[in-house]
Every structure is written in structure tokens, then in C-alpha cells.
Design a protein around this motif. Structure first.
Motif, PDB file in Angstrom:
ATOM      1  N   ILE A  60       0.858  -1.188   0.000  1.00 42.97           N
ATOM      2  CA  ILE A  60       0.000   0.000   0.000  1.00 42.97           C
ATOM      3  C   ILE A  60       0.894   1.238   0.000  1.00 42.97           C
ATOM      4  O   ILE A  60       1.875   1.300   0.743  1.00 42.97           O
ATOM      5  N   LYS A  61       0.544   2.225  -0.821  1.00 42.20           N
ATOM      6  CA  LYS A  61       1.389   3.410  -0.951  1.00 42.20           C
ATOM      7  C   LYS A  61       0.687   4.705  -0.572  1.00 42.20           C
ATOM      8  O   LYS A  61       1.334   5.747  -0.459  1.00 42.20           O
ATOM      9  N   HIS A  62      -0.628   4.643  -0.363  1.00 44.94           N
ATOM     10  CA  HIS A  62      -1.384   5.843  -0.023  1.00 44.94           C
ATOM     11  C   HIS A  62      -2.370   5.503   1.088  1.00 44.94           C
ATOM     12  O   HIS A  62      -2.786   4.352   1.236  1.00 44.94           O
ATOM     13  N   ASP A 419       1.401   0.956   8.492  1.00 45.40           N
ATOM     14  CA  ASP A 419       1.852  -0.294   7.868  1.00 45.40           C
ATOM     15  C   ASP A 419       1.593  -0.206   6.382  1.00 45.40           C
ATOM     16  O   ASP A 419       0.678   0.510   5.953  1.00 45.40           O
ATOM     17  N   PHE A 420       2.370  -0.941   5.588  1.00 45.13           N
ATOM     18  CA  PHE A 420       2.094  -0.909   4.145  1.00 45.13           C
ATOM     19  C   PHE A 420       1.542  -2.227   3.612  1.00 45.13           C
ATOM     20  O   PHE A 420       1.569  -2.480   2.417  1.00 45.13           O
ATOM     21  N   THR A 425      -3.682  -8.439  10.943  1.00 50.51           N
ATOM     22  CA  THR A 425      -3.958  -7.442  11.977  1.00 50.51           C
ATOM     23  C   THR A 425      -4.545  -6.173  11.388  1.00 50.51           C
ATOM     24  O   THR A 425      -5.585  -5.678  11.844  1.00 50.51           O
ATOM     25  N   THR A 426      -3.897  -5.625  10.364  1.00 48.84           N
ATOM     26  CA  THR A 426      -4.314  -4.321   9.832  1.00 48.84           C
ATOM     27  C   THR A 426      -5.679  -4.370   9.154  1.00 48.84           C
ATOM     28  O   THR A 426      -6.314  -3.327   8.978  1.00 48.84           O
ATOM     29  N   PRO A 434       0.330   4.115   5.248  1.00 50.15           N
ATOM     30  CA  PRO A 434       1.510   3.373   4.782  1.00 50.15           C
ATOM     31  C   PRO A 434       2.774   4.233   4.711  1.00 50.15           C
ATOM     32  O   PRO A 434       2.769   5.308   4.111  1.00 50.15           O
ATOM     33  N   PRO A 435       3.856   3.785   5.308  1.00 47.27           N
ATOM     34  CA  PRO A 435       5.129   4.491   5.180  1.00 47.27           C
ATOM     35  C   PRO A 435       5.896   4.015   3.942  1.00 47.27           C
ATOM     36  O   PRO A 435       5.492   3.067   3.263  1.00 47.27           O
TER      37      PRO A 435
END
Length: 720
Positions: A60-62, A419-420, A425-426, A434-435
């Protein structure tokens, strides 16, 4: 156009140097950096997978928001504003402790996340702070705090100079060290043997490390503490204890009186290790010119994990192998997080200043044991957790009784994950923030240089600039921290993202210049960020060397051999031994199995199961069981079996091997993928079963609060 980049791998503790080739914006090769002063060209299978992590289509980027219609992409401004507002509102309604924080171990591999994540956690002002520490190395840090005055004064094996290396519950061939940052450990242990030394592994499984050892000793899970007591018993009985002005003779006598109750003959039936083997190993250890006793996660995560680490420290100290070349030593890193005068000093530690609400488990370093997380969410009343923030962690798969934690997460009022990946869990979060990935941000190892087998320093610039609209971990935490501060000050939030002039790079530069190798430090090497930027292969700062008493952080600069808290745990230790003895007499060991975990070189965290090349080869998520145990149960190789504990049961395929001790079975950690609502396509193809659907959240080391994974009672039967 081609370019070459040098950096440290962040996928485990070893800090291996990487040589990364990039052509037209694409990584074409990742190899070990033969000019790296620390890793000397070594690289395991994980390092090259930084390319696939960077390119992973599942990443994930955004920012993502969970809605009734599924996940939708939102702007950073919207996500950060709503997250800060929800956390603020919940704390205003229920109190500060109604919001909890959980940090996974990848944070320790990311200095920006560590620095700014801690600031965010501090601003939450909650007691409900949890991390992977309490399912791992908590006993190490606790005993360092009690005995040496600082939680990070962890004694490091001088592996390159020792002659006798005793390893309990550790598998450095798979972990690349672990609280012993050591690239190419296989070669280093081979060199130990070639110079006439010996290394011995004590473990319920003949691990990859044990297979190459001079000797492997099977031990019943959970009984290492009694083996260590008997080991010391021999040293006292043979008058092999060495006195030193750094510790009290009176404490030595008290320890001698206590271990006198646990002779090798008395403990052999409980531990499964013969008295002759215990006495021989103790004598070989004591007679070696330089020796190390080293225990890792297998002994930390059991009911007496803290006492195990206490005894391991005692064995090194009382044989004269502490603060000695070839024994165990303390590091002196370029950024000294232990020195109280350092700008980067960390807390020496704390213990039991407060307890968990439900079970009254003790805090350590202002964190509560994660084994209490589920009950703190599910139990009604004042102080109940209503919201959770997770950072780079997947506790559903990595903490005890994962099924119960899933139910708890479903009941939260609000949850946000930095998290990415959309993982086990997420998927429960309301927002995923996401970082950037490792190749998109700079890196300096704040913590693993503290545990390194040689003093070293290295800075890694980013290989790629982040895509437009992406943020680093530290930028996410910095913004959230400032929004919380504004809300608490009753000020309106800005519509744009909140920038900061303070960066991880500027913080680390200041710390390097003011550290022991800076212009005014003890070593005066002119250390700075500029120096490291001009040294792409790192800077060698020399071997570990004796540093006592100066390095000790105790008030009197002496070692506390017998902490009060340790002494208070003796009655529990004796009672448990009586219970073990009764089980031996009744042959209760034959009624079931004791479960242990295991680690593979290609895995560290659960998200690595989404890296294609790391998942090649035969099925890894299996139940290892001894042939005689399998035969007794009528189980065939690769046959599906059911494993059941007090908290749950799983289906898994059997792997029959003489590498297991009879009566013991093993399942690797981090599996249990393929759940609805996740998006880990490679991992889903290797879903496996989660060992933490069997591990028990009620089983902890009562002294430290650390999870007691090792030795969980289970039943095994054929699935049919």
C-alpha cells in the motif's frame, strides 16, 4: 543510466552490507558488499528481497480508509486529521489509557520510526503501551537493568576470540545472531572450531546450528533454568568460582547456598539431560581459556525466562569470562544510547511502576506485557482499551492466543495501523497509513550497533526517492503528534500536512558528533554524518574491549549479582520443580507433547512470506515430530494432523524427524495467512497455520511478564 548504491540490510539483526545495482530506475542486482568492514561480503537469502519488497504489487502506498463498501484511498490530510481527532475524542471520553499503542520489531530496524514513533507514544500519555519486546528479549533487558544498571547493557559474545561457546535456545544459523549482531555467523563458528575451540548447542530440537556443532544436547522445554542451576552447582562444588571487586562476596555465598539445592543428579530426570553431561560441560566450560554462555529466545520465552538470563549472566561473571576478550563484553557504539551524557541517551529502564489493569502484570520500561493486550480490550470497566494504534506489527500472528486477539480487535471503537500491508492485523483497522519501504528512506542502526560483535558505524542514503504522495514513518508520526497537541490546546487543525524542520538525519548527525568517536569523545575520530556519507562501506571502530567498571550504570559502579526481585522468585522456582518431579514419577510426560517454535533463515517477520523467492522450496509450516512419537500415534509423513492446546486447535501436516526430542513438537512462527480481508497474495499461497492459535496468553514468566511460548502443552492426533 546505471548507478551503484551501498547500504545495510534491515531484514534481520546482522546489518549485512549490500551492493545495489540500479539501471534506469530498476534494481538489477543486490549482492553482498565485499568491502563492508563489518559483514565482509556476507549476505543471506533475505537481502536481495529488498527489491521485491520495494516492487511488491501488494504494498500500500497511499492512506486507506475502511468503509462499508470496502477500502478506499483518501488524502493524507483527511486521514491524519480524522485519526488524530478520533484518538483525541476517545481519550477525552474514556481517559488517556483508553488508547493503546503496539510496536512491532521492524521499528527497531528504522531509526526514523523509532525516534518519532516514541515521541508520538509519549504524547498519547497512555499506560497501555505494548511491543514485540515482551514476546522476545524482555528477560535480557530486565536482567541488564537489574544487574548492570541499564536495559541495553547486554553482554555480547566475543565470538571471534572465544574457545568455548555454549548456546541455549538459540539458532544463530537461522537468526544471524539475535542480541548478538553477527553477519556470517556460520563462518565465524567454523573458524572457532578451526582454532581448536568448541561450541555446544542445548535445544529440544537439533537445529541448523546444532547440526554443525561439536555437540548437541536435547533438553525438555521449560527446564533450562534447572540445567543452569546445576551447571552453577558444579562450579561451586569444584571451587571454580572467581571473586572480583566488582561484586559482593556475600552475594556469591548466598547464590552458592541456593544452587547447592540443585545438583546434576537431582535435575537430570526433569531436564532430560544426564548428570554426567551437565558436570562434563560445566568442567569443560570452566577450563576453557575463554568461554561464553549465550541464551536466546528459546530460554527467554518460558516460565522462568528472567531467571535463565540471570543464571547465564552469573555463569559468565563467576567464571571470569565477563568483560574479557573471548568472553562477553559491552559495545561502544558511535551513537551511545547508554551514556547518560549522550544526546541520544535512552531510559535505563523501569520495572513494576504500574501494572496491567486486569491481571496486574508488571510494566517494564513503561511498557506492559503484550500477553495482556486482548484482555485489556475485552474486559469492561474503567481503563478498558477502546482504540489501538499499531506500527509495523502483526500481533494476530506474533503474540499469544491470536484468535482471542482477533476477537478483541473486532470490538474496538477505532483502530489505525502504520503499515504498508493489509494483513491479519491491519485488516481490522479503520485507517492504514503506509510508510515508505526500506529503499526509499535513509538508515542508521541505532540499536543493533549496541549488540554488534564489533564496533562499527554506517549510514545508508535512500536508493530511490519516494513516489509523490508518499510519507516516511517519521513524517506520519510527527504530523500526528502535532495534531494531538493542537487538539489538546483547543486549537483548530490545519487543512494541509504539518511539516517539521527536525529530521532523523539532523538528530543522528548531532549524536554522532557528540558521541565517543566525535571530536570531543574518548576516541576522537572526528565522527559525523558527513564522515559516514563519505564512507559508503562503513567505518570500522575496532573490536570490543574490556570497559568495566566505567561502563556500568549502577550507582556504585558494581554488578548486582543477586537482585531482590530475583530472590523473591525462588519459591515459585522450587514449587515448579516439585511439580516437574511429580510429573516424572507419574510419567505424565507420556500423556501429551510440549510445543516449541522455530525460525527459518528465510523468514523473520510474517510479511516476508509475501516475498516469492523466500518461499521457494518444500513446505515450511509443518509439525516436526519424532519418529517414535509419530509411530505411536499412527501418523505418516506429510499426513494432516490436529494439534490442540487449551486455547485452540489447528490443522497442519506432519514432518517426521529425529531432529526432535521425544515428547516435543515444533511449529514455525508467522504463518496463518489466507484469511478473508487480507491482501498478501504470495503468503496466501503458503498460508500454513498459526502457532499463536495454540500459544496461551495466560502462560507468562510471572517475574518479567514475558510470554512463555516455549513448552506449551498440546495434544496431537490424526486429522482423520
Amino acid at each position: 543510466m546505471g548507478s551503484t548504491h551501498y547500504r545495510s540490510c534491515t531484514l534481520c539483526e546482522a546489518m549485512c552490507g549490500l551492493r545495489i545495482e540500479v539501471e534506469d530506475g530498476v534494481v538489477t542486482a543486490i549482492r553482498g558488499d565485499k568491502d563492508d568492514h563489518f559483514s565482509r561480503g556476507h549476505l543471506c537469502a533475505k537481502g536481495p528481497e529488498l527489491k521485491n519488497l520495494y516492487e511488491d504489487p501488494d504494498r500500500i502506498k497511499h492512506p486507506m480508509k475502511r468503509t462499508k463498501d470496502g477500502w478506499v484511498k483518501v488524502s493524507w490530510e483527511e486521514a491524519l486529521t480524522e485519526v488524530a481527532t478520533k484518538l483525541y475524542e476517545i481519550q477525552e471520553k474514556y481517559g488517556n489509557d483508553s488508547v493503546a499503542m503496539y510496536s512491532g520489531n521492524p521499528n527497531v530496524h528504522n531509526y526514523g520510526s523509532m525516534l518519532f514513533g516514541q515521541r508520538f507514544t509519549n504524547r498519547l500519555k497512555t499506560k497501555n503501551v505494548f511491543s514485540a519486546t515482551s514476546v522476545d528479549q524482555l528477560p535480557h533487558q530486565l536482567l541488564s537493568y537489574w544487574m548492570f544498571g541499564h536495559q541495553l547493557l547486554v553482554p555480547i559474545p566475543d565470538i571471534d576470540n572465544t574457545n568455548f561457546f555454549l548456546i541455549l535456545g538459540g539458532n544463530p544459523f537461522a537468526s544471524n545472531g539475535s542480541l548478538m549482531t553477527v553477519p556470517d555467523v556460520k563462518k565465524r563458528l567454523k573458524e572457532l572450531q578451526e582454532r581448536g575451540g568448541k561450541y555446544v548447542v542445548v535445544d529440544p530440537r537439533k537445529t541448523e546450528t546444532a547440526s554443525h556443532a561439536d555437540e548437541h544436547v536435547f533438553i525438555r522445554p521449560g527446564t533450562d533454568v534447572y540445567l543452569l542451576l546445576a551447571f552453577l552447582h558444579v562450579l561451586f562444588a569444584k571451587n571454580l568460582i572467581k571473586k572480583n571487586e566488582l561484586y559482593s562476596s556475600e552475594e556469591i555465598q548466598q547464590i552458592g547456598n541456593f544452587v547447592g539445592e540443585f545438583s546434576p543428579t537431582k535435575v537430570e530426570k526433569v531436564t532430560g539431560v544426564s548428570s554426567a553431561s551437565i558436570e562434563r560441560l560445566a568442567m569443560e566450560y570452566a577450563k576453557a581459556d575463554a568461554a561464553v554462555c549465550y541464551g536466546r529466545v528459546g530460554v527467554s520465552t518460558q516460565p522462568f525466562g528472567a531467571l535463565c538470563q540471570w543464571l547465564i549472566n552469573l555463569i559468565n561473571i563467576l567464571t571470569g569470562n565477563f568483560d574479557k576478550v573471548g568472553g562477553v563484553l559491552f559495545t561502544l557504539p558511535a551513537v551511545d544510547v547508554i551514556d547518560p551524557k549522550s544526546s541520544m541517551r535512552t531510559s535505563p529502564g523501569s520495572f513494576n511502576h504500574f501494572q496491567s489493569r486486569v491481571r496486574k502484570l508488571p510494566e517494564f520500561n513503561e511498557e506492559l506485557p503484550v500477553a495482556a493486550l486482548s484482555e485489556e480490550i475485552l474486559t469492561p470497566g474503567e481503563g478498558k482499551i477502546h482504540a489501538l494504534v499499531t506500527s509495523a506489527g502483526n500481533p494476530v500472528l506474533s503474540t499469544p492466543n491470536g484468535s482471542q486477539l482477533e476477537k478483541a480487535l473486532d470490538s474496538l471503537d477505532f483502530m489505525v495501523s502504520v503499515d504498508f500491508y493489509l494483513n491479519e492485523t491491519t485488516k481490522h483497522a479503520n485507517y492504514i497509513l503506509p510508510p515508505t519501504s526500506a529503499l526509499e528512506h535513509d538508515h542508521y542502526d541505532l540499536i543493533f550497533n549496541v549488540f554488534a560483535v564489533r564496533n562499527t558505524a554506517k549510514y545508508s542514503p535512500p536508493v530511490f526517492a519516494p513516489e509523490d504522495g508518499m510519507l516516511h514513518d517519521w513524517e506520519i508520526f510527527s504530523d500526528l503528534t502535532k495534531r494531538l497537541e493542537l487538539l489538546r490546546s483547543k486549537k483548530s487543525l490545519p487543512k494541509e500536512r504539518i511539516q517539521t524542520r527536525l529530521t532523523p538525519e539532523s538528530i543522528i548527525d548531532f549524536a554522532l558528533k557528540g558521541g565517543p568517536y566525535g571530536a570531543n569523545g574518548k576516541k576522537q575520530m572526528g565522527m559525523s554524518l558527513e564522515l559516514l556519507k563519505n564512507s559508503p562501506h562503513g567505518v570500522d571502530l575496532g573490536p570490543l574491549s574490556p570497559s568495566l567498571p566505567e561502563r556500568l550504570c549502577t550507582a556504585d559502579k558494581k554488578i548486582k549479582l543477586l537482585p531482590t526481585e530475583v530472590r523473591k522468585d525462588f519459591p515459585r522456582l522450587k514449587q515448579k520443580f516439585q511439580n516437574w518431579e511429580a510429573d516424572v514419577k507419574k510419567e505424565d510426560f507420556a500423556k501429551g507433547f510440549l510445543l516449541i517454535g522455530r525460525r527459518h533463515l528465510r523468514n523473520n517477520n510474517s510479511w516476508m512470506h509475501n516475498m516469492p523467492k523466500l518461499m521457494t522450496g518444500k513446505e515450511r509450516c509443518t509439525l516436526m515430530i519424532h519418529p517414535e512419537d509419530a509411530s505411536r500415534l499412527g501418523i505418516q509423513e506429510e499426513e494432516e494432523v490436529i494439534v490442540e492446546s487449551r486455547v485452540g486447535k489447528i490443522h497442519i501436516h506432519a514432518e517426521i524427524t529425529e531432529d526432535m526430542m521425544r515428547g516435543v513438537v515444533s511449529i514455525p512462527h508467522g504463518f496463518g495467512h489466507g484469511q478473508n480481508g487480507t491482501n498478501l497474495n504470495v503468503a496466501a499461497q503458503h498460508a500454513g497455520a498459526s502457532i499463536n492459535d495454540l500459544t496461551d496468553d495466560q502462560e507468562v514468566d510471572e517475574l518479567s511478564g514475558n510470554a512463555a511460548f516455549s513448552g506449551i502443552p498440546v495434544k496431537v492426533r490424526k486429522a482423520s
